[in-house]
Each structure stands twice: as C-alpha cells, then as structure tokens.
Design a protein around this motif. Structure first.
Motif, PDB file in Angstrom:
ATOM      1  N   ALA A  80       0.830  -1.209   0.000  1.00 13.72           N
ATOM      2  CA  ALA A  80       0.000   0.000   0.000  1.00 13.72           C
ATOM      3  C   ALA A  80       0.862   1.256   0.000  1.00 13.72           C
ATOM      4  O   ALA A  80       0.575   2.218  -0.714  1.00 13.72           O
ATOM      5  N   VAL A  81       1.924   1.250   0.793  1.00 14.47           N
ATOM      6  CA  VAL A  81       2.815   2.417   0.847  1.00 14.47           C
ATOM      7  C   VAL A  81       3.498   2.630  -0.504  1.00 14.47           C
ATOM      8  O   VAL A  81       3.612   3.761  -0.985  1.00 14.47           O
ATOM      9  N   ALA A  82       3.952   1.539  -1.140  1.00 12.92           N
ATOM     10  CA  ALA A  82       4.599   1.666  -2.448  1.00 12.92           C
ATOM     11  C   ALA A  82       3.641   2.252  -3.480  1.00 12.92           C
ATOM     12  O   ALA A  82       4.027   3.102  -4.301  1.00 12.92           O
ATOM     13  N   ALA A  83       2.380   1.817  -3.441  1.00 13.99           N
ATOM     14  CA  ALA A  83       1.389   2.345  -4.381  1.00 13.99           C
ATOM     15  C   ALA A  83       1.094   3.810  -4.087  1.00 13.99           C
ATOM     16  O   ALA A  83       0.996   4.643  -5.003  1.00 13.99           O
ATOM     17  N   GLU A  84       0.962   4.140  -2.803  1.00 17.34           N
ATOM     18  CA  GLU A  84       0.708   5.528  -2.408  1.00 17.34           C
ATOM     19  C   GLU A  84       1.850   6.439  -2.859  1.00 17.34           C
ATOM     20  O   GLU A  84       1.623   7.521  -3.413  1.00 17.34           O
ATOM     21  N   GLU A  85       3.076   6.009  -2.633  1.00 16.99           N
ATOM     22  CA  GLU A  85       4.223   6.838  -3.001  1.00 16.99           C
ATOM     23  C   GLU A  85       4.330   6.989  -4.519  1.00 16.99           C
ATOM     24  O   GLU A  85       4.703   8.061  -5.018  1.00 16.99           O
ATOM     25  N   ALA A 107      -8.613   6.066   1.468  1.00 15.64           N
ATOM     26  CA  ALA A 107      -8.265   7.417   1.894  1.00 15.64           C
ATOM     27  C   ALA A 107      -6.781   7.681   1.682  1.00 15.64           C
ATOM     28  O   ALA A 107      -6.373   8.799   1.345  1.00 15.64           O
ATOM     29  N   GLN A 108      -5.965   6.655   1.865  1.00 17.29           N
ATOM     30  CA  GLN A 108      -4.526   6.765   1.643  1.00 17.29           C
ATOM     31  C   GLN A 108      -4.240   7.129   0.187  1.00 17.29           C
ATOM     32  O   GLN A 108      -3.416   8.010  -0.104  1.00 17.29           O
ATOM     33  N   PRO A 136       1.216   4.033   8.382  1.00 22.18           N
ATOM     34  CA  PRO A 136       2.581   4.360   7.955  1.00 22.18           C
ATOM     35  C   PRO A 136       2.938   5.824   8.198  1.00 22.18           C
ATOM     36  O   PRO A 136       2.087   6.716   8.100  1.00 22.18           O
ATOM     37  N   ALA A 137       4.208   6.061   8.479  1.00 20.90           N
ATOM     38  CA  ALA A 137       4.664   7.428   8.739  1.00 20.90           C
ATOM     39  C   ALA A 137       4.437   8.327   7.533  1.00 20.90           C
ATOM     40  O   ALA A 137       4.018   9.481   7.675  1.00 20.90           O
ATOM     41  N   SER A 138       4.701   7.804   6.337  1.00 26.19           N
ATOM     42  CA  SER A 138       4.532   8.632   5.131  1.00 26.19           C
ATOM     43  C   SER A 138       3.087   9.045   4.951  1.00 26.19           C
ATOM     44  O   SER A 138       2.791  10.204   4.624  1.00 26.19           O
ATOM     45  N   ALA A 139       2.170   8.112   5.164  1.00 30.13           N
ATOM     46  CA  ALA A 139       0.750   8.416   5.013  1.00 30.13           C
ATOM     47  C   ALA A 139       0.283   9.370   6.114  1.00 30.13           C
ATOM     48  O   ALA A 139      -0.557  10.249   5.875  1.00 30.13           O
ATOM     49  N   THR A 140       0.818   9.209   7.321  1.00 28.06           N
ATOM     50  CA  THR A 140       0.455  10.100   8.421  1.00 28.06           C
ATOM     51  C   THR A 140       0.916  11.522   8.128  1.00 28.06           C
ATOM     52  O   THR A 140       0.155  12.488   8.320  1.00 28.06           O
ATOM     53  N   ARG A 142       1.416  12.865   5.246  1.00 26.78           N
ATOM     54  CA  ARG A 142       0.614  13.417   4.149  1.00 26.78           C
ATOM     55  C   ARG A 142      -0.761  13.857   4.665  1.00 26.78           C
ATOM     56  O   ARG A 142      -1.286  14.896   4.268  1.00 26.78           O
ATOM     57  N   LEU A 143      -1.347  13.057   5.539  1.00 24.43           N
ATOM     58  CA  LEU A 143      -2.645  13.413   6.118  1.00 24.43           C
ATOM     59  C   LEU A 143      -2.535  14.694   6.947  1.00 24.43           C
ATOM     60  O   LEU A 143      -3.383  15.585   6.835  1.00 24.43           O
ATOM     61  N   VAL A 144      -1.498  14.801   7.764  1.00 25.73           N
ATOM     62  CA  VAL A 144      -1.296  15.999   8.580  1.00 25.73           C
ATOM     63  C   VAL A 144      -1.128  17.225   7.697  1.00 25.73           C
ATOM     64  O   VAL A 144      -1.657  18.304   7.992  1.00 25.73           O
ATOM     65  N   ALA A 145      -0.396  17.078   6.589  1.00 29.83           N
ATOM     66  CA  ALA A 145      -0.205  18.210   5.678  1.00 29.83           C
ATOM     67  C   ALA A 145      -1.523  18.683   5.086  1.00 29.83           C
ATOM     68  O   ALA A 145      -1.694  19.870   4.813  1.00 29.83           O
ATOM     69  N   LEU A 146      -2.464  17.777   4.890  1.00 31.93           N
ATOM     70  CA  LEU A 146      -3.758  18.136   4.311  1.00 31.93           C
ATOM     71  C   LEU A 146      -4.701  18.765   5.325  1.00 31.93           C
ATOM     72  O   LEU A 146      -5.336  19.784   5.044  1.00 31.93           O
ATOM     73  N   VAL A 147      -4.816  18.156   6.501  1.00 29.19           N
ATOM     74  CA  VAL A 147      -5.892  18.539   7.420  1.00 29.19           C
ATOM     75  C   VAL A 147      -5.397  19.137   8.724  1.00 29.19           C
ATOM     76  O   VAL A 147      -6.200  19.617   9.526  1.00 29.19           O
ATOM     77  N   GLY A 148      -4.080  19.122   8.976  1.00 33.57           N
ATOM     78  CA  GLY A 148      -3.542  19.625  10.226  1.00 33.57           C
ATOM     79  C   GLY A 148      -3.469  18.544  11.294  1.00 33.57           C
ATOM     80  O   GLY A 148      -4.144  17.508  11.196  1.00 33.57           O
ATOM     81  N   PRO A 149      -2.652  18.758  12.322  1.00 35.37           N
ATOM     82  CA  PRO A 149      -2.448  17.720  13.340  1.00 35.37           C
ATOM     83  C   PRO A 149      -3.714  17.325  14.093  1.00 35.37           C
ATOM     84  O   PRO A 149      -3.936  16.142  14.349  1.00 35.37           O
ATOM     85  N   ALA A 150      -4.558  18.309  14.459  1.00 33.02           N
ATOM     86  CA  ALA A 150      -5.722  17.985  15.294  1.00 33.02           C
ATOM     87  C   ALA A 150      -6.704  17.075  14.548  1.00 33.02           C
ATOM     88  O   ALA A 150      -7.161  16.056  15.086  1.00 33.02           O
ATOM     89  N   THR A 151      -7.037  17.426  13.311  1.00 36.09           N
ATOM     90  CA  THR A 151      -7.982  16.604  12.549  1.00 36.09           C
ATOM     91  C   THR A 151      -7.365  15.258  12.205  1.00 36.09           C
ATOM     92  O   THR A 151      -8.060  14.221  12.221  1.00 36.09           O
ATOM     93  N   ALA A 152      -6.068  15.239  11.893  1.00 31.11           N
ATOM     94  CA  ALA A 152      -5.411  13.960  11.621  1.00 31.11           C
ATOM     95  C   ALA A 152      -5.498  13.043  12.837  1.00 31.11           C
ATOM     96  O   ALA A 152      -5.787  11.842  12.715  1.00 31.11           O
ATOM     97  N   LYS A 153      -5.275  13.594  14.016  1.00 29.64           N
ATOM     98  CA  LYS A 153      -5.374  12.776  15.226  1.00 29.64           C
ATOM     99  C   LYS A 153      -6.806  12.311  15.456  1.00 29.64           C
ATOM    100  O   LYS A 153      -7.037  11.159  15.868  1.00 29.64           O
ATOM    101  N   TYR A 154      -7.771  13.184  15.205  1.00 26.68           N
ATOM    102  CA  TYR A 154      -9.182  12.776  15.343  1.00 26.68           C
ATOM    103  C   TYR A 154      -9.472  11.566  14.461  1.00 26.68           C
ATOM    104  O   TYR A 154     -10.068  10.578  14.916  1.00 26.68           O
ATOM    105  N   LEU A 155      -9.066  11.648  13.210  1.00 35.19           N
ATOM    106  CA  LEU A 155      -9.347  10.568  12.270  1.00 35.19           C
ATOM    107  C   LEU A 155      -8.602   9.295  12.650  1.00 35.19           C
ATOM    108  O   LEU A 155      -9.169   8.197  12.624  1.00 35.19           O
ATOM    109  N   LEU A 156      -7.321   9.441  12.995  1.00 36.64           N
ATOM    110  CA  LEU A 156      -6.504   8.265  13.299  1.00 36.64           C
ATOM    111  C   LEU A 156      -6.861   7.645  14.643  1.00 36.64           C
ATOM    112  O   LEU A 156      -6.900   6.412  14.770  1.00 36.64           O
TER     113      LEU A 156
END
Length: 249
Positions: A80-85, A107-108, A136-140, A142-156
């Motif tokens: 999944a990470v290889a495909a995402e990257e 979502a990834q 994965p760290a890379s996906a995390t 990327r998610l933080v860059a999109l929505v910010g730390p607070a929303t990323a933590k809510y989702l995760l």
C-alpha cells in the motif's frame, strides 16, 4: 468481475478505475502491486497530461481487502505504501473523484492525489485503529499536511467516518458536488488542467511537495522549453496557448 485496475485515456486525461465491486472496491495485494507499473506507463505517455483516480460504481475504495491483511499485514502495508508513493510521485496533476466510501487504504490513495473532488454523499475514514494497525509514517505526514495535526489525530485515533462537508471544511477534499454532478465537474476541470502548461504544473507540484532546491533547474527548463514564450504570445494575440513542454516519469 475480477478485482482489477481499469484504465482509459481520452482527450489527454488518463482515468484509472479501482474495480472490485464485490468488496466495495477494496484493494487486493495484486491490485496494490499493479498500480505503480501502471502509473509508470501513464507517466511516460506524452498523450497523458492529467490523471483521474476513481472507483467502479458508487464507491471509491473501502480500503485493503482484509483477507490480505490476515495473510501478511506487513507485506500488505508495504504494498500500500509503495502504491501511495508512486501515486504521489506521478509527475502530472492527479485528481481523485470520490463517491461513496473512501476509507482506509482508499483514503490513503485519495490523499496521495494532488486534488480531491467528492460527491455530496461521500464518506471518509482513516481506520487503522479499528484493526490495531500502525498507520505508515509517510501516510500520516501526508494526512497531517492536508488537514492539520488535530484533525489527523481525530481521524486516526477514532477511526470514525466523516461526511463530505466536514471533509471539505478540514481540507481533506477540495470541492463537494451535489448528487449527479461529480463526473461532469471532474471532466471539465481535467480539461482545464490538460490545457495548462505542464512546465508550470510540474515545477509547482515539486515545490509544493517540499522540494525547493531546484529553482535553477526549472529556470533552465523554462528557457529551453518554450512554454513561457508561447504563453506570452498567446496572451498578446488573444488565443489559446499551445504548450509543448511535456512532463515524463
């Protein structure tokens, strides 16, 4: 229908379709493996200027096929990470067209696209906490860059699903379309992207993704490529520009 990735190219737009309707377009190991080489072929095709990623029928992608996680969670996550990257590194603009569920690995993949347009009924979720999986760290990042730390933590932390309007407010999606208008809007916007300078797009994508040390490289490309001269001439002559610089993988 066998689980597969379908693709077509028309009017400079490549459309990749996640097709596994029996399991809401969940990605099998074979599908994860197939995505990077497919993207390589499309990136190398000079007739492709934009890529649209979507799902078959009424669902974008419900994540990874859970049976593959049972066999080897680590291998499945690596695929999944290889495909995402590979999707994030695609050298031309990418747009996820989302309807229905966009969850987990779905979502990834959507987050790895440059832009995301969603149907008003779409649902989004980042669900590893429901399965005890370390995202994965890379996906995390990327998610933080999109929505910010607070929303990323809510989702995760929660694994809860959010609707399209909340996804829009948090920055997870760029546009939400009323029912039935998604395909038309995506097709129209893809045509706009295909008409613009690939030189501008490629440089902007690289800079926006964090690589900011290649100003000299892109200045040289602009001098040699001809897009700048063509853009200025077209503006002065009041005509549509015919840009010729081509991004490749």
């Amino acid at each position: 229908m066998e689980p597969q990735l379908l693709h077509r190219v028309a009017d400079s737009v490549a459309t990749v379709v996640i097709a596994h309707p029996a399991k809401r377009n969940a990605m099998t190991a074979a599908m994860w493996r197939a995505l990077p080489p497919l993207l390589d072929r499309l990136a190398a095709d000079p007739g492709v200027r934009v890529l649209v990623l979507t799902g078959e029928g009424g669902t974008f992608c419900a994540g990874a096929d859970i049976s593959t996680l049972r066999e080897s969670p680590e291998e499945a996550q690596g695929l999944a990470v290889a495909a995402e990257e590979a999707l994030a590194a695609f050298p031309k603009p990418t747009l996820a067209a989302v309807r229905g569920h966009c969850v987990g690995g779905g979502a990834q993949l959507a987050a790895a696209c440059d832009l995301r347009f969603a149907d008003g009924g779409a649902l989004f979720g980042v669900t590893p906490a429901r399965l005890g999986i370390v995202y994965p760290a890379s996906a995390t990042r990327r998610l933080v860059a999109l929505v910010g730390p607070a929303t990323a933590k809510y989702l995760l932390f929660s694994g809860d699903l959010i609707d399209a309007e909340r996804a829009l407010r948090t920055g997870l999606v760029d546009e939400v379309l009323p029912g039935g208008e998604l395909d038309e809007r995506v097709a129209a916007f893809a045509r706009v992207l295909a008409s613009r300078s690939q030189l501008t797009q490629a440089a902007a994508k690289e800079f926006a993704n964090g690589r900011t040390d290649r100003d000299a490289h892109w200045a040289a490309q602009a001098r040699a490529g001809g897009d700048t001269a063509e853009g200025v001439a077209a503006f002065l002559e009041r005509r549509q520009p015919r840009f010729t610089w081509t991004a490749s993988g």
